[in-house]
Enzyme design. Sequence first.
Site, PDB file in Angstrom:
ATOM      1  N   GLY A 167       0.842  -1.184   0.000  1.00  0.00           N
ATOM      2  CA  GLY A 167       0.000   0.000   0.000  1.00  0.00           C
ATOM      3  C   GLY A 167       0.878   1.235   0.000  1.00  0.00           C
ATOM      4  O   GLY A 167       2.028   1.189   0.456  1.00  0.00           O
ATOM      5  N   GLN A 180       2.991   9.980   1.162  1.00  0.00           N
ATOM      6  CA  GLN A 180       4.288   9.301   1.117  1.00  0.00           C
ATOM      7  C   GLN A 180       5.078   9.620  -0.146  1.00  0.00           C
ATOM      8  O   GLN A 180       6.258   9.292  -0.239  1.00  0.00           O
ATOM      9  CB  GLN A 180       4.100   7.781   1.210  1.00  0.00           C
ATOM     10  CG  GLN A 180       3.601   7.322   2.561  1.00  0.00           C
ATOM     11  CD  GLN A 180       3.497   5.816   2.599  1.00  0.00           C
ATOM     12  OE1 GLN A 180       2.488   5.248   2.218  1.00  0.00           O
ATOM     13  NE2 GLN A 180       4.556   5.143   3.030  1.00  0.00           N
ATOM     14  N   CYS A 228       6.919   0.130   6.937  1.00  0.00           N
ATOM     15  CA  CYS A 228       6.422   1.254   6.144  1.00  0.00           C
ATOM     16  C   CYS A 228       7.511   1.710   5.184  1.00  0.00           C
ATOM     17  O   CYS A 228       8.673   1.817   5.581  1.00  0.00           O
ATOM     18  CB  CYS A 228       6.054   2.395   7.096  1.00  0.00           C
ATOM     19  SG  CYS A 228       5.449   3.863   6.268  1.00  0.00           S
ATOM     20  N   LEU A 229       7.136   1.962   3.935  1.00  0.00           N
ATOM     21  CA  LEU A 229       8.135   2.392   2.948  1.00  0.00           C
ATOM     22  C   LEU A 229       8.768   3.720   3.361  1.00  0.00           C
ATOM     23  O   LEU A 229       9.874   4.033   2.934  1.00  0.00           O
ATOM     24  CB  LEU A 229       7.506   2.517   1.557  1.00  0.00           C
ATOM     25  CG  LEU A 229       6.913   1.238   0.958  1.00  0.00           C
ATOM     26  CD1 LEU A 229       6.446   1.480  -0.472  1.00  0.00           C
ATOM     27  CD2 LEU A 229       7.902   0.096   0.991  1.00  0.00           C
ATOM     28  N   HIS A 236      -3.405   1.118   8.184  1.00  0.00           N
ATOM     29  CA  HIS A 236      -2.064   1.716   8.116  1.00  0.00           C
ATOM     30  C   HIS A 236      -2.044   2.861   7.086  1.00  0.00           C
ATOM     31  O   HIS A 236      -1.566   3.955   7.368  1.00  0.00           O
ATOM     32  CB  HIS A 236      -1.058   0.617   7.751  1.00  0.00           C
ATOM     33  CG  HIS A 236       0.353   1.094   7.555  1.00  0.00           C
ATOM     34  ND1 HIS A 236       1.391   0.692   8.352  1.00  0.00           N
ATOM     35  CD2 HIS A 236       0.894   1.936   6.637  1.00  0.00           C
ATOM     36  CE1 HIS A 236       2.517   1.275   7.948  1.00  0.00           C
ATOM     37  NE2 HIS A 236       2.240   2.041   6.900  1.00  0.00           N
ATOM     38  N   GLU A 237      -2.595   2.596   5.905  1.00  0.00           N
ATOM     39  CA  GLU A 237      -2.542   3.611   4.828  1.00  0.00           C
ATOM     40  C   GLU A 237      -3.434   4.808   5.144  1.00  0.00           C
ATOM     41  O   GLU A 237      -3.063   5.947   4.893  1.00  0.00           O
ATOM     42  CB  GLU A 237      -2.949   2.996   3.481  1.00  0.00           C
ATOM     43  CG  GLU A 237      -2.039   1.900   2.974  1.00  0.00           C
ATOM     44  CD  GLU A 237      -0.570   2.260   2.979  1.00  0.00           C
ATOM     45  OE1 GLU A 237      -0.234   3.443   2.774  1.00  0.00           O
ATOM     46  OE2 GLU A 237       0.259   1.366   3.217  1.00  0.00           O
ATOM     47  N   HIS A 244      -1.944   7.400   7.267  1.00  0.00           N
ATOM     48  CA  HIS A 244      -1.040   8.343   6.599  1.00  0.00           C
ATOM     49  C   HIS A 244      -1.784   9.607   6.158  1.00  0.00           C
ATOM     50  O   HIS A 244      -1.207  10.687   6.110  1.00  0.00           O
ATOM     51  CB  HIS A 244      -0.408   7.698   5.359  1.00  0.00           C
ATOM     52  CG  HIS A 244       0.796   6.847   5.647  1.00  0.00           C
ATOM     53  ND1 HIS A 244       1.925   7.336   6.250  1.00  0.00           N
ATOM     54  CD2 HIS A 244       1.046   5.534   5.388  1.00  0.00           C
ATOM     55  CE1 HIS A 244       2.827   6.358   6.351  1.00  0.00           C
ATOM     56  NE2 HIS A 244       2.310   5.251   5.842  1.00  0.00           N
TER      57      HIS A 244
HETATM   58 ZN    ZN Z   1       3.293   3.443   5.741  1.00  0.00          ZN
END
Ligand code: ZN
Length: 203
Positions: free
Chosen positions: A58, A63, A119-120, A161-162, A165
């Site tokens: 995701g 991000q 997380c990226l 999670h997404e 953000h």
């Molecule tokens: Zn993340």
Amino acid sequence: MGLLSRLGRDSRLLRIAIYGEPVLREKAAPITEVTEELRELAEKMTTTMYENETKGIGLAAPQVGVSLRLVVIDTSSDEPPSPNASPGELLLEPRMPLVLVNPEITGVSAETSVYHEACLSIPELSGDVVRPVVVRLKTQLLDGEAVEIECGGLLGRCLQHELDHLDGIMFVDRMDEEDRAEIAEDLRILERQAKKRLSKGRR
Ligand code: ZN
């Protein structure tokens, strides 16, 4: 919106914002219109999610430095769906990758579970996070279709999670205090590096 001038038209991949960069802490703005530019952003986000060094499941627009309520997601797998898969997994996973426009969580289960998240935007760190097992997702898809459905499994987890953000929340904020203390120094290092990049005039 001038999104792509900020993102750079040439590259297929977008630069991922790293912990400490202010855009990750902003509350993202709702999308008022699905423009060609927004579609292009979603496509680049999807490519970036797949082709990142660590493949993601995701990615939220903040991000990639864009403070809009847009998420791309792919939690599908080659395995047949589990017999207790949620309606959302059954409906949505065959259609992935999916682009979610202005997604919201309108309800959560009382039952929670622990999952080790990464997380990226926080390279090389990970940690246990407790979240509800099932969430009710209300969203628009890129073609305008409205969906409201219960999502569990990895999909339910990834959505939470997404969507966090979009409100400037990161998984480390939801770790328990003890676990967080263990990675606090690594987070401070990331913050210092972000400050340095900013002061050099790079994003
Ligand atoms: Zn993340």
